[in-house]
Write a protein that holds these residues in place. Sequence first.
Motif, PDB file in Angstrom:
ATOM      1  N   VAL A   1     -25.081   6.073   2.687  1.00  7.07           N
ATOM      2  CA  VAL A   1     -24.329   5.868   4.265  1.00  7.07           C
ATOM      3  C   VAL A   1     -25.487   6.563   5.224  1.00  7.07           C
ATOM      4  CG1 VAL A   1     -22.732   6.698   5.814  1.00  7.07           C
ATOM      5  CG2 VAL A   1     -22.054   5.963   3.400  1.00  7.07           C
TER       6      VAL A   1
ATOM      7  N   VAL B   1     -25.604   8.274   8.682  1.00  4.43           N
ATOM      8  CA  VAL B   1     -24.682   9.015   9.553  1.00  4.43           C
ATOM      9  C   VAL B   1     -25.521   8.974  10.919  1.00  4.43           C
ATOM     10  CG1 VAL B   1     -23.765  11.001  10.419  1.00  4.43           C
ATOM     11  CG2 VAL B   1     -23.762  10.781   7.938  1.00  4.43           C
ATOM     12  N   THR B   2     -24.921   8.316  11.908  1.00  2.00           N
ATOM     13  CA  THR B   2     -25.652   8.187  13.121  1.00  2.00           C
ATOM     14  C   THR B   2     -24.800   8.888  14.326  1.00  2.00           C
ATOM     15  OG1 THR B   2     -24.001   6.212  13.719  1.00  2.00           O
ATOM     16  CG2 THR B   2     -26.288   5.739  12.757  1.00  2.00           C
ATOM     17  N   ASN B   3     -23.885   9.923  14.041  1.00  2.00           N
ATOM     18  CA  ASN B   3     -23.395  10.517  14.924  1.00  2.00           C
ATOM     19  C   ASN B   3     -22.718  11.893  14.479  1.00  2.00           C
ATOM     20  OD1 ASN B   3     -21.092  11.336  16.640  1.00  2.00           O
ATOM     21  ND2 ASN B   3     -21.495   9.648  17.843  1.00  2.00           N
ATOM     22  N   LYS B   4     -23.327  12.867  15.206  1.00  2.00           N
ATOM     23  CA  LYS B   4     -22.639  14.417  14.523  1.00  2.00           C
ATOM     24  C   LYS B   4     -21.022  14.218  14.250  1.00  2.00           C
ATOM     25  CE  LYS B   4     -26.098  17.060  16.696  1.00  2.00           C
ATOM     26  NZ  LYS B   4     -26.059  18.404  17.725  1.00  2.00           N
ATOM     27  N   LYS B   5     -20.304  13.557  14.864  1.00  2.00           N
ATOM     28  CA  LYS B   5     -18.853  13.463  14.788  1.00  2.00           C
ATOM     29  C   LYS B   5     -18.509  12.779  13.451  1.00  2.00           C
ATOM     30  CE  LYS B   5     -17.569  12.934  19.872  1.00  2.00           C
ATOM     31  NZ  LYS B   5     -16.915  12.029  20.442  1.00  2.00           N
ATOM     32  N   ALA B   6     -19.426  12.073  12.683  1.00  2.00           N
ATOM     33  CA  ALA B   6     -19.246  11.558  11.712  1.00  2.00           C
ATOM     34  C   ALA B   6     -19.250  12.565  10.464  1.00  2.00           C
ATOM     35  CB  ALA B   6     -20.145  10.405  11.235  1.00  2.00           C
ATOM     36  N   TYR B   7     -20.021  13.671  10.795  1.00  2.00           N
ATOM     37  CA  TYR B   7     -20.039  14.823   9.728  1.00  2.00           C
ATOM     38  C   TYR B   7     -18.531  15.314   9.486  1.00  2.00           C
ATOM     39  CZ  TYR B   7     -25.165  14.649   9.354  1.00  2.00           C
ATOM     40  OH  TYR B   7     -26.201  14.292   9.056  1.00  2.00           O
ATOM     41  N   LYS B   8     -17.998  15.424  10.606  1.00  2.00           N
ATOM     42  CA  LYS B   8     -16.482  16.278  10.690  1.00  2.00           C
ATOM     43  C   LYS B   8     -15.691  15.228   9.584  1.00  2.00           C
ATOM     44  CE  LYS B   8     -13.440  19.178  11.255  1.00  2.00           C
ATOM     45  NZ  LYS B   8     -13.348  20.324  10.423  1.00  2.00           N
ATOM     46  N   LEU B   9     -15.912  13.662  10.128  1.00  2.00           N
ATOM     47  CA  LEU B   9     -14.956  12.632   9.378  1.00  2.00           C
ATOM     48  C   LEU B   9     -15.031  12.768   7.919  1.00  2.00           C
ATOM     49  CD1 LEU B   9     -15.180   9.922  11.972  1.00  2.00           C
ATOM     50  CD2 LEU B   9     -13.194  11.412  11.470  1.00  2.00           C
ATOM     51  N   LEU B  10     -16.443  12.929   7.475  1.00  2.00           N
ATOM     52  CA  LEU B  10     -16.659  12.967   6.146  1.00  2.00           C
ATOM     53  C   LEU B  10     -16.158  14.280   5.313  1.00  2.00           C
ATOM     54  CD1 LEU B  10     -20.413  11.642   6.156  1.00  2.00           C
ATOM     55  CD2 LEU B  10     -18.321  10.318   5.512  1.00  2.00           C
TER      56      LEU B  10
END
Length: 67
Positions: free
Chosen positions: A6, A8-17
Amino acid sequence: METLIVEVTNKKAYKLLENLEELKLIRVLKKKSDRISNLRGKIKTRMSNSQVEKQLNTMRKEWQRGS
């Protein structure tokens, strides 16, 4: 289980992961970048680390001279 790669194209995605991992829905595996090894495969003539370092230093001096 299936392993996916995957990007990751956005910092918010890290929190979701992280949240998905806490829920034990996924497991995040860190993979080292193999970009350098991919580049080395495209080089026709292999160079030792000392040769690479010497060439980099030469290029850096030329770059500084042009400034």
